[in-house]
Design a protein around this motif. Structure first.
Motif, PDB file in Angstrom:
ATOM      1  N   UNK A  48       0.847  -1.189   0.000  1.00  0.00           N
ATOM      2  CA  UNK A  48       0.000   0.000   0.000  1.00  0.00           C
ATOM      3  C   UNK A  48       0.887   1.245   0.000  1.00  0.00           C
ATOM      4  N   UNK A  49       0.398   2.351  -0.534  1.00  0.00           N
ATOM      5  CA  UNK A  49       1.200   3.582  -0.548  1.00  0.00           C
ATOM      6  C   UNK A  49       1.642   4.015   0.855  1.00  0.00           C
ATOM      7  N   UNK A  50       0.777   3.863   1.858  1.00  0.00           N
ATOM      8  CA  UNK A  50       1.137   4.282   3.215  1.00  0.00           C
ATOM      9  C   UNK A  50       2.270   3.417   3.770  1.00  0.00           C
ATOM     10  N   UNK A  51       2.212   2.112   3.537  1.00  0.00           N
ATOM     11  CA  UNK A  51       3.275   1.221   4.009  1.00  0.00           C
ATOM     12  C   UNK A  51       4.585   1.522   3.286  1.00  0.00           C
ATOM     13  N   UNK A  52       4.513   1.757   1.989  1.00  0.00           N
ATOM     14  CA  UNK A  52       5.715   2.095   1.228  1.00  0.00           C
ATOM     15  C   UNK A  52       6.350   3.371   1.778  1.00  0.00           C
ATOM     16  N   UNK A  53       5.522   4.354   2.074  1.00  0.00           N
ATOM     17  CA  UNK A  53       6.036   5.636   2.571  1.00  0.00           C
ATOM     18  C   UNK A  53       6.788   5.453   3.897  1.00  0.00           C
ATOM     19  N   UNK A  54       6.189   4.743   4.862  1.00  0.00           N
ATOM     20  CA  UNK A  54       6.890   4.637   6.148  1.00  0.00           C
ATOM     21  C   UNK A  54       8.124   3.737   6.060  1.00  0.00           C
ATOM     22  N   UNK A  55       8.083   2.726   5.204  1.00  0.00           N
ATOM     23  CA  UNK A  55       9.267   1.886   5.040  1.00  0.00           C
ATOM     24  C   UNK A  55      10.394   2.669   4.365  1.00  0.00           C
ATOM     25  N   UNK A  56      10.063   3.486   3.386  1.00  0.00           N
ATOM     26  CA  UNK A  56      11.090   4.326   2.758  1.00  0.00           C
ATOM     27  C   UNK A  56      11.670   5.315   3.759  1.00  0.00           C
ATOM     28  N   UNK A  57      10.801   5.930   4.578  1.00  0.00           N
ATOM     29  CA  UNK A  57      11.270   6.875   5.597  1.00  0.00           C
ATOM     30  C   UNK A  57      12.194   6.194   6.606  1.00  0.00           C
ATOM     31  N   UNK A  58      11.935   4.915   6.900  1.00  0.00           N
ATOM     32  CA  UNK A  58      12.747   4.163   7.859  1.00  0.00           C
ATOM     33  C   UNK A  58      13.914   3.436   7.188  1.00  0.00           C
ATOM     34  N   UNK A  59      14.064   3.617   5.874  1.00  0.00           N
ATOM     35  CA  UNK A  59      15.116   2.964   5.093  1.00  0.00           C
ATOM     36  C   UNK A  59      15.066   1.442   5.252  1.00  0.00           C
ATOM     37  N   UNK A  60      13.838   0.887   5.192  1.00  0.00           N
ATOM     38  CA  UNK A  60      13.641  -0.561   5.240  1.00  0.00           C
ATOM     39  C   UNK A  60      13.130  -1.050   3.891  1.00  0.00           C
ATOM     40  N   UNK A  61      13.634  -2.197   3.484  1.00  0.00           N
ATOM     41  CA  UNK A  61      13.273  -2.789   2.201  1.00  0.00           C
ATOM     42  C   UNK A  61      12.061  -3.704   2.365  1.00  0.00           C
ATOM     43  N   UNK A  62      10.940  -3.411   1.695  1.00  0.00           N
ATOM     44  CA  UNK A  62       9.780  -4.291   1.817  1.00  0.00           C
ATOM     45  C   UNK A  62      10.066  -5.713   1.340  1.00  0.00           C
ATOM     46  N   UNK A  63      10.934  -5.883   0.363  1.00  0.00           N
ATOM     47  CA  UNK A  63      11.254  -7.232  -0.122  1.00  0.00           C
ATOM     48  C   UNK A  63      11.912  -8.059   0.977  1.00  0.00           C
ATOM     49  N   UNK A  64      12.704  -7.423   1.824  1.00  0.00           N
ATOM     50  CA  UNK A  64      13.317  -8.132   2.945  1.00  0.00           C
ATOM     51  C   UNK A  64      12.281  -8.615   3.949  1.00  0.00           C
ATOM     52  N   UNK A  65      11.247  -7.796   4.169  1.00  0.00           N
ATOM     53  CA  UNK A  65      10.172  -8.209   5.074  1.00  0.00           C
ATOM     54  C   UNK A  65       9.381  -9.369   4.486  1.00  0.00           C
ATOM     55  N   UNK A  66       9.136  -9.321   3.179  1.00  0.00           N
ATOM     56  CA  UNK A  66       8.414 -10.418   2.525  1.00  0.00           C
ATOM     57  C   UNK A  66       9.226 -11.708   2.620  1.00  0.00           C
ATOM     58  N   UNK A  67      10.535 -11.607   2.436  1.00  0.00           N
ATOM     59  CA  UNK A  67      11.389 -12.789   2.548  1.00  0.00           C
ATOM     60  C   UNK A  67      11.322 -13.370   3.963  1.00  0.00           C
ATOM     61  N   UNK A  68      11.414 -12.509   4.979  1.00  0.00           N
ATOM     62  CA  UNK A  68      11.312 -12.975   6.371  1.00  0.00           C
ATOM     63  C   UNK A  68       9.964 -13.660   6.605  1.00  0.00           C
ATOM     64  N   UNK A  69       8.908 -13.039   6.119  1.00  0.00           N
ATOM     65  CA  UNK A  69       7.550 -13.577   6.246  1.00  0.00           C
ATOM     66  C   UNK A  69       7.470 -14.980   5.635  1.00  0.00           C
ATOM     67  N   UNK A  70       8.008 -15.145   4.435  1.00  0.00           N
ATOM     68  CA  UNK A  70       7.937 -16.429   3.724  1.00  0.00           C
ATOM     69  C   UNK A  70       8.849 -17.497   4.331  1.00  0.00           C
ATOM     70  N   UNK A  71       9.851 -17.078   5.097  1.00  0.00           N
ATOM     71  CA  UNK A  71      10.723 -18.024   5.788  1.00  0.00           C
ATOM     72  C   UNK A  71      10.186 -18.406   7.166  1.00  0.00           C
ATOM     73  N   UNK A  72       9.059 -17.819   7.585  1.00  0.00           N
ATOM     74  CA  UNK A  72       8.480 -18.147   8.883  1.00  0.00           C
ATOM     75  C   UNK A  72       9.041 -17.335  10.023  1.00  0.00           C
TER      76      UNK A  72
END
Length: 102
Positions: free
Chosen positions: A24-48
């Protein structure tokens, strides 16, 4: 409204495939502000790596892996609150969102 993401490669340690990934645009905005990569979170999620999830929620995710139900992870974003990563294997789609986007 959500923004589609393309993951560069599948991780062999993933418990499940995320399918189509959107944020979502709101999630993208706060992750960019925090310098966090959403793809890294998705990878963590998929690894359990269900991070800040209470024990019962982690157990529900483990059951969902067996039954094909929705899987939810929560991750803290320093100074910004929490972000959710949710996979609906029936579609299949993984969404990165804020709790307020739900």
């Amino acid at each position: 409204m959500a923004i589609h993401m393309t993951l560069q490669h599948a991780n062999p340690t993933q418990l499940f495939h995320p399918g189509v990934c959107v944020i979502t645009p709101a999630a993208l905005r706060i992750l960019e502000e925090a310098d966090q990569d959403p793809a890294g979170l998705i990878d963590r999620h998929c690894r359990g790596d269900w991070s800040a999830m209470p024990s019962l929620a982690r157990q529900a995710n483990e059951q969902a892996l067996r039954t094909g139900k929705s899987i939810l992870s929560t991750y803290p974003v320093p100074g910004k609150g929490m972000v959710w990563v949710q996979t609906d294997p029936a579609v299949p789609v993984t969404t990165v969102l804020l709790p307020s986007d739900y």
